[in-house]
Motif scaffolding. Structure first.
Motif, mmCIF file in Angstrom:
data_model
loop_
_atom_site.group_PDB
_atom_site.id
_atom_site.type_symbol
_atom_site.label_atom_id
_atom_site.label_comp_id
_atom_site.label_asym_id
_atom_site.label_seq_id
_atom_site.Cartn_x
_atom_site.Cartn_y
_atom_site.Cartn_z
ATOM 1 N N PHE A 33 0.821 -1.202 0.000
ATOM 2 C CA PHE A 33 0.000 0.000 0.000
ATOM 3 C C PHE A 33 0.864 1.264 0.000
ATOM 4 C CE2 PHE A 33 -2.711 3.339 1.587
ATOM 5 C CZ PHE A 33 -3.945 3.084 1.011
ATOM 6 N N PHE A 34 1.737 1.395 0.972
ATOM 7 C CA PHE A 34 2.520 2.627 1.106
ATOM 8 C C PHE A 34 3.800 2.611 0.282
ATOM 9 C CE2 PHE A 34 0.192 2.507 5.220
ATOM 10 C CZ PHE A 34 -0.579 3.625 5.015
ATOM 11 N N GLY A 35 4.509 1.481 0.298
ATOM 12 C CA GLY A 35 5.782 1.401 -0.410
ATOM 13 C C GLY A 35 5.619 1.402 -1.921
ATOM 14 N N MET A 36 4.779 0.496 -2.418
ATOM 15 C CA MET A 36 4.588 0.378 -3.869
ATOM 16 C C MET A 36 3.404 1.219 -4.363
ATOM 17 S SD MET A 36 5.310 -3.695 -4.169
ATOM 18 C CE MET A 36 5.526 -3.745 -5.939
ATOM 19 N N GLN A 37 2.655 1.783 -3.425
ATOM 20 C CA GLN A 37 1.481 2.603 -3.749
ATOM 21 C C GLN A 37 0.501 1.833 -4.635
ATOM 22 O OE1 GLN A 37 3.161 6.274 -5.263
ATOM 23 N NE2 GLN A 37 4.178 6.689 -3.333
ATOM 24 N N ASP A 38 0.340 0.565 -4.311
ATOM 25 C CA ASP A 38 -0.518 -0.337 -5.077
ATOM 26 C C ASP A 38 -1.764 -0.662 -4.246
ATOM 27 O OD1 ASP A 38 -1.709 -2.312 -6.591
ATOM 28 O OD2 ASP A 38 0.148 -3.440 -6.921
ATOM 29 N N ILE A 39 -2.749 0.198 -4.337
ATOM 30 C CA ILE A 39 -3.954 0.076 -3.520
ATOM 31 C C ILE A 39 -4.720 -1.205 -3.847
ATOM 32 C CG2 ILE A 39 -6.109 1.214 -2.846
ATOM 33 C CD1 ILE A 39 -4.807 3.877 -3.750
ATOM 34 N N SER A 40 -4.781 -1.580 -5.108
ATOM 35 C CA SER A 40 -5.520 -2.784 -5.521
ATOM 36 C C SER A 40 -4.898 -4.058 -4.959
ATOM 37 C CB SER A 40 -5.584 -2.880 -7.046
ATOM 38 O OG SER A 40 -6.252 -1.779 -7.583
ATOM 39 N N SER A 41 -3.595 -4.206 -5.107
ATOM 40 C CA SER A 41 -2.924 -5.398 -4.575
ATOM 41 C C SER A 41 -3.014 -5.434 -3.053
ATOM 42 C CB SER A 41 -1.462 -5.440 -5.011
ATOM 43 O OG SER A 41 -1.381 -5.606 -6.409
ATOM 44 N N ALA A 42 -2.896 -4.272 -2.436
ATOM 45 C CA ALA A 42 -3.032 -4.202 -0.980
ATOM 46 C C ALA A 42 -4.430 -4.651 -0.549
ATOM 47 C CB ALA A 42 -2.746 -2.787 -0.490
ATOM 48 N N LEU A 43 -5.446 -4.308 -1.329
ATOM 49 C CA LEU A 43 -6.807 -4.734 -1.008
ATOM 50 C C LEU A 43 -6.929 -6.255 -1.083
ATOM 51 C CD1 LEU A 43 -9.724 -4.103 -0.275
ATOM 52 C CD2 LEU A 43 -10.177 -3.773 -2.724
ATOM 53 N N ILE A 44 -6.336 -6.851 -2.074
ATOM 54 C CA ILE A 44 -6.368 -8.317 -2.199
ATOM 55 C C ILE A 44 -5.701 -8.948 -0.972
ATOM 56 C CG2 ILE A 44 -5.459 -10.287 -3.513
ATOM 57 C CD1 ILE A 44 -5.821 -8.428 -6.041
ATOM 58 N N VAL A 45 -4.569 -8.404 -0.571
ATOM 59 C CA VAL A 45 -3.841 -8.938 0.580
ATOM 60 C C VAL A 45 -4.642 -8.753 1.858
ATOM 61 C CG1 VAL A 45 -1.794 -8.599 2.045
ATOM 62 C CG2 VAL A 45 -1.555 -8.794 -0.439
ATOM 63 N N ILE A 46 -5.264 -7.595 2.036
ATOM 64 C CA ILE A 46 -5.986 -7.375 3.292
ATOM 65 C C ILE A 46 -7.266 -8.213 3.355
ATOM 66 C CG2 ILE A 46 -7.419 -5.349 2.763
ATOM 67 C CD1 ILE A 46 -6.358 -4.234 5.511
ATOM 68 N N ILE A 47 -7.870 -8.501 2.226
ATOM 69 C CA ILE A 47 -9.021 -9.420 2.225
ATOM 70 C C ILE A 47 -8.553 -10.821 2.619
ATOM 71 C CG2 ILE A 47 -10.709 -10.589 0.739
ATOM 72 C CD1 ILE A 47 -10.955 -7.855 -0.769
ATOM 73 N N ALA A 48 -7.417 -11.246 2.080
ATOM 74 C CA ALA A 48 -6.848 -12.544 2.466
ATOM 75 C C ALA A 48 -6.489 -12.551 3.951
ATOM 76 C CB ALA A 48 -5.632 -12.862 1.610
ATOM 77 N N LEU A 49 -5.968 -11.428 4.448
ATOM 78 C CA LEU A 49 -5.642 -11.305 5.869
ATOM 79 C C LEU A 49 -6.899 -11.442 6.719
ATOM 80 C CD1 LEU A 49 -3.818 -10.657 8.289
ATOM 81 C CD2 LEU A 49 -4.030 -8.223 7.677
ATOM 82 N N LEU A 50 -7.953 -10.768 6.321
ATOM 83 C CA LEU A 50 -9.213 -10.843 7.060
ATOM 84 C C LEU A 50 -9.721 -12.283 7.117
ATOM 85 C CD1 LEU A 50 -11.424 -9.173 8.505
ATOM 86 C CD2 LEU A 50 -12.545 -8.938 6.285
ATOM 87 N N ILE A 51 -9.637 -12.972 5.993
ATOM 88 C CA ILE A 51 -10.058 -14.373 5.941
ATOM 89 C C ILE A 51 -9.168 -15.236 6.836
ATOM 90 C CG2 ILE A 51 -10.202 -16.405 4.421
ATOM 91 C CD1 ILE A 51 -11.035 -14.345 2.171
ATOM 92 N N ALA A 52 -7.863 -14.999 6.804
ATOM 93 C CA ALA A 52 -6.930 -15.780 7.629
ATOM 94 C C ALA A 52 -7.183 -15.547 9.121
ATOM 95 C CB ALA A 52 -5.484 -15.432 7.271
ATOM 96 N N VAL A 53 -7.447 -14.309 9.506
ATOM 97 C CA VAL A 53 -7.723 -14.016 10.912
ATOM 98 C C VAL A 53 -9.031 -14.693 11.338
ATOM 99 C CG1 VAL A 53 -8.215 -12.187 12.591
ATOM 100 C CG2 VAL A 53 -6.375 -11.878 10.927
ATOM 101 N N ALA A 54 -10.056 -14.597 10.503
ATOM 102 C CA ALA A 54 -11.332 -15.265 10.808
ATOM 103 C C ALA A 54 -11.137 -16.776 10.894
ATOM 104 C CB ALA A 54 -12.375 -14.920 9.746
#
Length: 150
Positions: free
Chosen positions: A91-112
């Motif tokens: 998100f911040f380093g590569m400024q890639d909001i779309s890829s960051a969204l994919i990762v955070i959705i996967a993170l949310l699923i992993a935490v759940a």
């Protein structure tokens, strides 16, 4: 290794890596220039919230390591750590909001999935992850909103 040492290592490792990633991926001018939703918290909120969450994540990791090292819950704990540490550089380093969204959705699923997997064996760890789940859910909505607004 005794229990105190395991807890110390897990908390120190998670907190240190989280702070290292955070300090190397600071929101800069690019982030300031983005349109953000009205519910976007002030920047100063993120460091203390993540610091507290990283301590809790470290405690839970130590609990899993000590009692349930070879379980799906431990593998999910590790998976969520990897995903968590990938988000800021994307998100911040590569400024890639779309890829960051994919990762955070996967993170949310992993935490759940971790909460579900640990519920029967270690309800304390599952409950300790609920605030983390809520924060990641909020961050997912925030990431989505920023993507849609920009």
């Amino acid at each position: 290794m005794n229990r105190t040492a395991v807890y110390t290592v897990f908390i120190a490792a998670v907190l240190s890596l989280g702070l290292l990633i955070g300090t190397n991926n600071i929101p800069g001018e690019w982030y300031q220039s983005l349109a953000k939703p009205t519910f976007n918290p002030p920047n100063w909120v993120f460091a203390p919230v993540w610091s507290i969450l990283y301590v809790v994540i470290g405690v839970v990791g130590a609990r899993m390591f000590l009692a349930f090292r070879h379980t799906a819950a431990m593998r999910l704990w590790l998976a969520q750590m990897i995903l968590n540490f990938l988000w800021s550089p994307l998100f911040f380093g590569m400024q890639d909001i779309s890829s960051a969204l994919i990762v955070i959705i996967a993170l949310l699923i992993a935490v759940a999935a971790f909460v579900i997997a640990s519920w029967q064996r270690d309800r304390i760890s599952a409950l300790l992850f609920l605030p983390y789940f809520a924060w990641v859910a909020f961050a997912t909505v925030l990431n989505s909103s920023i993507l849609l607004m920009n």
